[in-house]
Scaffold this active site. Structure first.
Site, PDB file in Angstrom:
ATOM      1  N   HIS A   1     -47.682 -12.947  -8.295  1.00  0.00           N
ATOM      2  CA  HIS A   1     -48.706 -13.301  -9.269  1.00  0.00           C
ATOM      3  C   HIS A   1     -49.706 -12.155  -9.287  1.00  0.00           C
ATOM      4  O   HIS A   1     -50.051 -11.626  -8.226  1.00  0.00           O
ATOM      5  CB  HIS A   1     -49.412 -14.608  -8.885  1.00  0.00           C
ATOM      6  CG  HIS A   1     -48.511 -15.793  -8.851  1.00  0.00           C
ATOM      7  ND1 HIS A   1     -48.598 -16.784  -7.882  1.00  0.00           N
ATOM      8  CD2 HIS A   1     -47.486 -16.164  -9.660  1.00  0.00           C
ATOM      9  CE1 HIS A   1     -47.683 -17.700  -8.100  1.00  0.00           C
ATOM     10  NE2 HIS A   1     -46.989 -17.345  -9.177  1.00  0.00           N
TER      11      HIS A   1
ATOM     12  N   GLU B   1     -43.265 -14.947 -13.007  1.00  0.00           N
ATOM     13  CA  GLU B   1     -43.180 -15.967 -14.061  1.00  0.00           C
ATOM     14  C   GLU B   1     -44.476 -15.980 -14.863  1.00  0.00           C
ATOM     15  O   GLU B   1     -45.210 -16.963 -14.845  1.00  0.00           O
ATOM     16  CB  GLU B   1     -42.849 -17.356 -13.484  1.00  0.00           C
ATOM     17  CG  GLU B   1     -43.145 -17.549 -11.998  1.00  0.00           C
ATOM     18  CD  GLU B   1     -44.585 -17.931 -11.716  1.00  0.00           C
ATOM     19  OE1 GLU B   1     -45.385 -17.988 -12.662  1.00  0.00           O
ATOM     20  OE2 GLU B   1     -44.900 -18.172 -10.546  1.00  0.00           O
TER      21      GLU B   1
END
Length: 337
Positions: free
Chosen positions: A252, A290
């Site tokens: 992230h 993601e």
């Protein structure tokens, strides 16, 4: 060019300076004013490097420095052909050099060079952490190595003319900075983690206790500019959405400082982050991410660094793009300098 291939482990590196006298046919390197290595260069089906002199006290470091200099000045160069008067068993054992077909001939392959863990990592690896499978929250995965503390990665980016480094987040030192970044409307739009100092302390405390996530601060020239979370995919929420391997890592990413935004900065820190994760455990074959499927700018930056979009899928809180970068692809197309 800054350089130190022998910094003490677990200490802030004492970066020295590597200087070059170079031309089309020669390269001489000095380290802190002392001669390190001299070579003659011949362009013939690649770059042929003929050793003429080398510092006898540290021959492998000298060979490493010459490989580093030549590969860094030309990102398109995939191989150096060394001609050495005598064998260099330590350099061969480490993967710095590979025996060639002719006697006295050795190859330095770019794909191997950038997989050597030192001097990029902040500590010397004693070996790969042993594997023992365990089950947590219904997920079977390897026992994870204890989390590091302090600086874990440092590299001089010749394109930026700056150091890019990663260190572990320290809550007392970084809480206010993290809080300011998360409450930036630009960041909050994608992370949705705006909140108070108390809420963010609780968020970071939870991650500190979580063995599957490592929190990192990215720095340029030791100035913090970004926050990263590196996680083991096998025990993460992403695992049900693709066939996660035991040592896949996920990321992230958050750039908090406006002055360090832009494609040239992303190319530096994203390649450094991926490089660190592949070096951290040689069993890691993929790095995944993601991002929100509508975050076209970030997805575009990731495509530029050789990630590919496997598919889109739905988390409870967002529509996500599954971005994947394999080890082989990263190092075969490696443009690190």
């Amino acid at each position: 060019m800054p350089f130190d291939a022998a910094s003490p482990p677990l200490c802030a590196p004492r970066w020295r300076t590597l200087h070059a006298d170079e031309g089309d046919c020669h390269l001489s390197l000095t380290l802190e004013g002392r001669p390190l290595i001299g070579v003659r260069l011949v362009a013939a089906d690649g770059v042929h490097v003929h050793l003429e002199q080398v510092c006898p006290e540290r021959p492998e470091q000298a060979l490493w420095a010459a490989c580093y200099w030549l590969l860094s000045r030309d990102p398109a160069c995939q191989r150096l052909v060394w001609h050495l008067p005598q064998a260099q068993p330590q350099a061969v054992a480490s993967g710095l050099l590979v025996p060639g077909e002719a006697p006295g001939q050795y190859l330095c392959e770019r794909t191997l060079f950038w997989q050597l863990p030192q001097p990029w990592l902040g500590e010397t690896l004693a070996g790969v952490y042993p594997q023992q499978m365990q089950i947590s929250q219904g997920k079977r995965h390897p026992r994870r190595t204890p989390k590091p503390r302090g600086e874990v990665y440092r590299r001089f980016d010749a394109r930026l003319g700056a150091w890019v480094s990663l260190r572990t987040l320290e809550i007392e030192q970084d809480l206010e900075r993290f809080n300011r970044w998360q409450n930036n409307p630009r960041v909050a739009h994608f992370w949705q983690e705006g909140g108070t100092l108390a809420q963010h302390r609780e968020y970071l405390d939870k991650l500190e206790q979580d063995p599957h996530t490592l929190t990192l601060i990215g720095c340029f020239d030791d100035e913090p500019f970004a926050y990263f979370e590196a996680y083991w995919a096998k025990e993460d929420r992403i695992a049900p959405f693709y066939p996660a391997d035991d040592y896949d890592r996920g990321i992230h990413m958050l750039v908090g400082e406006e002055a360090h935004r832009g494609p040239h900065k992303v190319a530096s820190w994203l390649s450094a982050l991926v490089h660190y994760l592949f070096l951290d455990d040689p069993r890691t074959q993929r790095v995944v991410a993601e991002p929100r499927a509508d975050n076209g700018k970030m997805i575009g930056y990731m495509h530029d660094q050789c990630f590919h979009c496997e598919k889109e899928f739905d988390f409870p809180h967002k529509r996500a793009a599954l971005m994947i970068l394999g080890r082989e692809r990263f190092f075969e197309r490696c443009t690190l300098v």
